[in-house]
Design a protein around this motif. Sequence first.
Motif, PDB file in Angstrom:
ATOM      1  N   GLY A 142       0.809  -1.215   0.000  1.00 54.01           N
ATOM      2  CA  GLY A 142       0.000   0.000   0.000  1.00 54.01           C
ATOM      3  C   GLY A 142       0.842   1.264   0.000  1.00 54.01           C
ATOM      4  N   GLU A 143       0.206   2.358  -0.380  1.00 55.37           N
ATOM      5  CA  GLU A 143       0.901   3.651  -0.461  1.00 55.37           C
ATOM      6  C   GLU A 143       0.892   4.337   0.902  1.00 55.37           C
ATOM      7  N   LEU A 144       2.074   4.696   1.372  1.00 59.68           N
ATOM      8  CA  LEU A 144       2.225   5.439   2.613  1.00 59.68           C
ATOM      9  C   LEU A 144       3.180   6.595   2.379  1.00 59.68           C
ATOM     10  N   ARG A 145       2.980   7.686   3.098  1.00 56.77           N
ATOM     11  CA  ARG A 145       3.861   8.846   2.985  1.00 56.77           C
ATOM     12  C   ARG A 145       5.025   8.727   3.972  1.00 56.77           C
ATOM     13  N   PHE A 146       6.068   9.498   3.721  1.00 55.19           N
ATOM     14  CA  PHE A 146       7.266   9.453   4.549  1.00 55.19           C
ATOM     15  C   PHE A 146       7.057  10.289   5.812  1.00 55.19           C
ATOM     16  N   LEU A 147       7.210   9.649   6.972  1.00 56.07           N
ATOM     17  CA  LEU A 147       7.107  10.305   8.278  1.00 56.07           C
ATOM     18  C   LEU A 147       5.925  11.281   8.338  1.00 56.07           C
ATOM     19  N   ILE A 187      14.168  15.517   7.128  1.00 58.46           N
ATOM     20  CA  ILE A 187      12.999  14.640   7.061  1.00 58.46           C
ATOM     21  C   ILE A 187      11.929  15.170   6.105  1.00 58.46           C
ATOM     22  N   ALA A 188      12.301  16.146   5.304  1.00 54.72           N
ATOM     23  CA  ALA A 188      11.332  16.727   4.370  1.00 54.72           C
ATOM     24  C   ALA A 188      10.895  15.741   3.298  1.00 54.72           C
ATOM     25  N   SER A 189      11.750  14.769   2.974  1.00 56.29           N
ATOM     26  CA  SER A 189      11.425  13.768   1.958  1.00 56.29           C
ATOM     27  C   SER A 189      12.341  12.568   2.138  1.00 56.29           C
ATOM     28  N   ARG A 231       5.989   5.483   6.264  1.00 57.22           N
ATOM     29  CA  ARG A 231       7.287   5.066   5.740  1.00 57.22           C
ATOM     30  C   ARG A 231       8.370   5.808   6.518  1.00 57.22           C
ATOM     31  N   ALA A 232       9.405   5.070   6.891  1.00 48.26           N
ATOM     32  CA  ALA A 232      10.486   5.648   7.695  1.00 48.26           C
ATOM     33  C   ALA A 232      11.584   4.611   7.814  1.00 48.26           C
ATOM     34  N   PRO A 233      12.750   4.990   8.334  1.00 40.85           N
ATOM     35  CA  PRO A 233      13.730   3.962   8.712  1.00 40.85           C
ATOM     36  C   PRO A 233      13.189   3.188   9.905  1.00 40.85           C
TER      37      PRO A 233
END
Length: 312
Positions: A142-147, A187-189, A231-233
Motif C-alpha cells: 500500500g501507499e504510505l507517505r514518509f514520516l 525529514i522533508a522527503s 514510511r520511515a527507517p
Amino acid sequence: MRSPDELAARTDRASRAATEAARELGLTVTAPRTIYDVFSVVVALDPAPVIARVPTVLPRSVTPAQQERFQRNELAVTRWLAERGEPTVVPSPLVPAEPVRRDGFGITFWELIEGVTEPALETGPRLALTARLHSLLREYPGELRFLEPMDGFMDDALAQLADRPDLLAPEDLDRARREWAIVEPVIASEDAFLAEFPDATIQPVHGDAPYYNLIETPGRVYFSDFEHVTRAPVEWDLVSIGDEGVAAYDAEAARLGLRPVDPRVLRFMESVRNLQVVGCLALAPELPLLVEGLKPVLEHWRATEPAGGLGK
C-alpha cells in the motif's frame, strides 16, 4: 486548560457518537462502556463484540482529511497483516472497514479480543516481535507517505507554544526552534533523508513503539495501534529501547535477513522523537495530564545533544 467537567463531557460525546454510529451500521449496542480515555476514547460496544476508537485529542495541524487517511492506512495495514495469518487487532467484520465521521469525531471499529491479560513479555521477546513486524511490513504494497505524523506538526506546535511560556519556557522554545531548523530539511522527503543517511533503508513501519503496543492473551500476542503507520527507517520504531533492546532486535533481525540498527540513524530518530514530544505540549490545554507526564521526557531532551549531533 480544560476542566474535569469539560473532559468528562468530551468523553461522553465521543462515547455517544461511537454508539450512535454503530447502531446506524446495524450493531446492537445496549451497554456501551468506555474502557480507555487519553488521546482517544475507546468504547466497548456491548453486547456487540466490537471496540470503537474515537480520537479526541489531535494536533491542530491534523485536518479531517489527514485523519481519515491515517485511519484508512491503519485499517488497510492491519487487514493485510491478518490476511497473512499474523496476530494483529483487525477491523470488525461486522461493519464496513472504513472510518465513520460522526459529530465531529473520526471513528473506527475493531474486533474485540477476548481474554486480554496484564503485560508480561520481557524486553527481548518484545523487540524480537518488532523485528518480525518489520520483516513483514517491508512487503506491504500500500501507499504510505514518509514520516507523515511529522508533516506540518512541529511548525504549528511551536507557533502555539510561543504564546504559552507556562507550558514551554522561552529558552526551551529557542532550543526547539534551532533544533527543528536542522532536523526539518532532513525529514522533508525520503530523498533528503537518504542524502544524509545513504545506508538507511526506508520501509513501512508501525510508527509508534510497536514493542509497547502489544496486546497479550494466554494464547497469543497481538500487534496493535497502527494509527501512525508510515514510511520511515526502522529506527523510528526503536527510539529509547536502550542497549538491551538493540541487541535483542539485532539478533532477530539477523535471523530474518534485516539490517542491524544503525546507531547514527537511531540517534537522529531519537532527536526527532524528542522534538515531537516537545511539540505535544501544545496539546496540554486539551489533555492537562501531559504537563506532568512529559516532564521526565523534557528533562531527558534538555540533556541530549541537539539533532542527534547533526549539523555540528
